[in-house]
Each structure stands twice: as structure tokens, then as C-alpha cells.
Design an enzyme around this catalytic site. Structure first.
Site, PDB file in Angstrom:
ATOM      1  CG  HIS A 167      -4.358  45.569  -6.476  1.00  9.68           C
ATOM      2  ND1 HIS A 167      -3.669  46.184  -7.638  1.00  9.68           N
ATOM      3  CD2 HIS A 167      -4.546  44.115  -6.471  1.00  9.68           C
ATOM      4  CE1 HIS A 167      -3.258  45.523  -8.232  1.00  9.68           C
ATOM      5  NE2 HIS A 167      -3.316  44.203  -8.099  1.00  9.68           N
ATOM      6  CD  GLU A 193      -2.514  50.149  -2.768  1.00 14.28           C
ATOM      7  OE1 GLU A 193      -1.465  50.707  -3.903  1.00 14.28           O
ATOM      8  OE2 GLU A 193      -2.732  49.026  -3.092  1.00 14.28           O
ATOM      9  CG  LEU A 197       9.921  17.744  -5.596  1.00 13.17           C
ATOM     10  CD1 LEU A 197      10.631  18.053  -6.859  1.00 13.17           C
ATOM     11  CD2 LEU A 197      10.765  18.096  -4.100  1.00 13.17           C
ATOM     12  CB  CYS A 235      -0.523  49.099  -9.734  1.00  8.53           C
ATOM     13  SG  CYS A 235      -2.209  48.904  -9.339  1.00  8.53           S
ATOM     14  N   PRO A 262      24.190  16.799  -5.372  1.00  9.62           N
ATOM     15  CG  PRO A 262      25.170  15.385  -4.737  1.00  9.62           C
ATOM     16  CD  PRO A 262      23.614  15.417  -4.281  1.00  9.62           C
ATOM     17  CG  ASP A 264      15.310  10.502  -3.636  1.00 13.08           C
ATOM     18  OD1 ASP A 264      15.929   9.489  -3.154  1.00 13.08           O
ATOM     19  OD2 ASP A 264      16.361  11.830  -3.117  1.00 13.08           O
ATOM     20  CB  THR A 298      23.549  15.910   0.729  1.00 12.61           C
ATOM     21  OG1 THR A 298      24.332  15.036  -0.046  1.00 12.61           O
ATOM     22  CG2 THR A 298      24.357  17.061   1.072  1.00 12.61           C
ATOM     23  CB  SER A 330      19.734  17.396 -20.228  1.00 17.13           C
ATOM     24  OG  SER A 330      20.660  16.517 -19.669  1.00 17.13           O
TER      25      SER A 330
END
Length: 371
Positions: free
Chosen positions: A55, A57, A209, A80, A298, A205, A166, A228
Site C-alpha cells: 500500500h 503508506e 472492447l 487500513c 441508443p 460491430d 451516432t 437478455s
């Protein structure tokens, strides 16, 4: 009135600058910087690079060595007390013999509230807090939101023409903005734990990513797909890229081919027209995602915006007109009257190459607009 001096502000500002070194690498941990000062002289500096590593520190104390004894420590987040892959920072501070600790932002965990400060004070260390707190909070908005509200910070990126298009109606969209703007998006990706898109974008497309400049990150952001009915092709290009791909669905009967391809399939409750987006964000928080960058069409973009799930918009506008046979930024069929519009607070407007970059945040809706 604040009891902090100009020197205190200067040293904390330096600690915040150090913390930014972890902007693209510290995830899912917070970005933290630390400065050790003795007799007005900076004797040690450190920042947290990555989960599992020392960390801020600990790094700063190591740089200070014996000079940490009797020193004042400036740290952007409350030290922490947890013993995980690295030892507790409160113990390191006690063993180093520091005299005072000043931290900017308190630990957001309900379980830890007050305990860390008490641990230091019991060891005879003077503790002050709140110095440059708003700047520290800004640096770790996603982490604070994930711990405090069990959802990541959602940043929605849009590339559009000056007249708000777009893509052409036939789906053509490469490229609307210039190379400088597209390179700027790579920085947004690198700052994010996950990049979120919809199945429509994947099918149209077949994007990667990924962060093109691998030197910006220690690992690629998660690729999160809202799908979905589980139409995700196992042969999609992103599946073979470094890092993980996660698909959120409401129906998972066709999960086997995706699982065999190495895709993680997570079923969530159904929502209007697909999956419940609040559930998706909760799942991402449970996967330790602090910041989500949305790069979607969109439909998904509009649903996130209409559902009050967007914390910030980054809109790149190119200096050209695309006309009437186009797709707009957001599909929001529920917005039918002027009162449905969302007011934005503009944070920044600047040129990126030949394009404009607008950074804005949705403002809370008036009470009468929520009825």
C-alpha cells in the site's frame, strides 16, 4: 475554520498527485498516495500500484526509512487495519514511530468506521482528517460508490455528429470522430474496471472492447454484455482477447457454448424489455468493479439514462452533420413531454483534435418531475 496550514495542503496535494499514478492499475483497490514529512522536509513518498502489492503508506515508509520516526504522514485515504495480501498500514505506521497522520477521506466501510483512527490514537499518534477531502473523493468515486451503495460509478461515452447522430440508419458508424478522440477513449477504458455494451452492438460491430495500448493497464478491463436472450456468439472477437467476458442474461438455456468458449454467463432478474439494469450493476459491484464505461447503442444507453443509472456522460461531437437518415444518441420512448428532459451539469468542454469533448453529469430531477 480549518487548522490545516499551507504546507499541509501542499503535501496532501502531492499525495493526491502520487495517487493518480494508480489511476489505471490500482483497481479494484482505491487509488492512494502518501507523503512522509519530517521537520518540513519530504523524506518519503509512495503510492499504491496494484492489488496484492504494498500500500501507499508502506511504500512511503520504506522510502523514508529511519527518518519516518517523529514524522507527519499525509495519506489520501484512511490507513487500513486489515491483514490481507499485505499487512495493515496502521501497524506499519505504529512500528515506524510516526508522530502524526493526516488523511483526506475516511474509510467508507461501515465495519471499519472509527476503528482505524482509534488504533492510531491508542498508539499515541495524533490523527487529523478531512484535508482536501473532496479531491480525494473525486479520485475514488467508483470505489466509494461500490462500498457505500453496492453499485459502480457509471460513465456513459457517446460519439456523435454535431447534429446528434451516432450512426446512419443502415448501421454505418465508423468513424464519426477523429483519431485523437478515439485515442482519448482508450484512456477512459484504461481507467475502468469494466466496459459495458449491449448485444446489439456486439452483433452489429463485433468490437474488441480492449485497451489498445497495453502499457496503460496491468490487465484488460472486463467486457460486460447485456444480452437478455443469450444471443452472444461464442466466436465473437472479444471472446479470444486477453481478460474476461461476462454476459448478463435473463434466459440462460443456451449457456453451454458460451461457457465452453470461456465466457462467464450470469443470470439476473428480468426487467422492462430485457434484464434489470439495477441488478446488472449490483452484480458488477459484487465482481469488485468500481468504474464502468458504457459504450453502447441508443437502446441500452437510453435505458441507463432513463433509469437514472448514469453518473457521468462523456460526449465527443465531431464537426460534421449526418442528416436525417440516422440514429440518435439515446432511445427514450418514455420521454414524451418537455418535462421529461434531463438537466445536465457541464463540468468540462474542450477540443480533442478536431472534435469537442463534453463532460457532464445528470442533475437530480425536481420532485414534480418524478411524479
Amino acid at each position: 475554520m480549518s487548522n490545516f496550514t499551507k504546507a499541509d495542503h501542499r503535501h496532501m496535494a502531492r499525495a493526491l498527485k502520487l495517487a493518480r499514478h494508480g489511476l489505471t492499475t490500482a483497481h479494484p483497490n482505491p487509488r492512494v498516495g502518501c507523503v512522509v514529512v519530517r521537520d518540513g522536509e519530504v523524506v518519503g513518498e509512495g503510492w499504491h500500484r496494484a492489488a496484492g502489492e504494498a500500500h501507499a503508506e508502506v511504500n512511503a515508509l520504506a522510502a523514508a526509512g529511519d527518518r519516518a520516526k517523529g514524522a507527519t504522514v499525509y495519506v489520501t485515504l484512511e490507513p487500513c487495519t486489515k491483514t490481507g495480501r499485505t499487512g495493515p498500514c496502521t501497524e506499519a505506521l505504529k512500528q515506524a514511530g510516526v508522530a502524526k497522520v493526516i488523511f483526506a477521506e475516511a474509510d467508507p466501510s461501515q465495519q471499519a468506521q472509527g476503528r482505524r483512527r482509534t488504533a492510531l490514537e491508542k498508539a499515541g499518534i495524533e490523527v487529523s482528517s478531512g484535508l482536501m477531502q473532496s479531491e480525494a473523493q473525486k479520485l475514488n468515486e467508483g470505489f466509494l460508490m461500490r462500498i457505500g451503495r453496492r453499485r459502480p460509478f457509471v460513465r456513459l461515452k457517446v460519439a456523435a455528429s454535431l447534429d446528434g447522430a451516432t450512426a446512419m440508419r443502415n448501421g454505418q458508424s465508423r468513424w464519426i470522430t477523429g483519431e485523437a478522440a478515439r485515442q482519448d477513449v482508450q484512456k477512459l477504458r484504461a481507467m475502468s474496471g469494466a466496459i459495458l455494451t449491449g448485444i446489439g452492438t456486439v452483433l452489429a460491430d463485433d468490437p474488441l472492447l480492449t485497451v489498445r495500448d497495453a502499457s496503460l493497464v496491468l490487465k484488460q478491463p472486463m467486457r460486460a454484455i447485456v444480452d437478455s436472450r443469450l444471443r452472444m456468439p461464442p466466436a465473437a472477437k472479444m471472446v479470444s482477447q486477453p481478460g474476461c467476458t461476462v454476459v448478463f442474461c435473463a434466459e440462460d438455456g443456451k449457456r453451454a457454448p458460451l461457457a465452453n468458449a470461456g465466457v462467464s454467463v450470469r443470470r439476473v432478474i428480468a426487467g422492462a424489455g430485457g434484464v434489470d439494469l439495477s441488478a446488472v450493476l449490483r452484480e458488477l459491484a459484487d465482481l469488485e468493479i468500481n468504474d464502468v464505461l458504457v459504450e453502447a447503442g441508443p437502446g441500452l444507453s437510453g435505458s441507463l439514462l432513463a433509469g437514472d443509472h448514469v453518473d457521468e456522460l462523456v460526449i465527443y461531437q465531431a464537426p460534421h452533420m449526418m442528416g436525417s437518415e440516422t440514429l440518435g444518441m439515446f432511445a427514450t420512448p418514455g420521454w414524451t413531454e418537455l418535462k421529461d428532459r434531463r438537466q445536465l451539469l457541464i463540468l468540462d468542454v474542450r477540443r480533442v483534435g478536431q472534435d469537442l469533448r463534453i463532460v457532464a453529469r445528470p442533475m437530480p430531477r425536481p420532485a414534480d418531475a418524478e411524479d
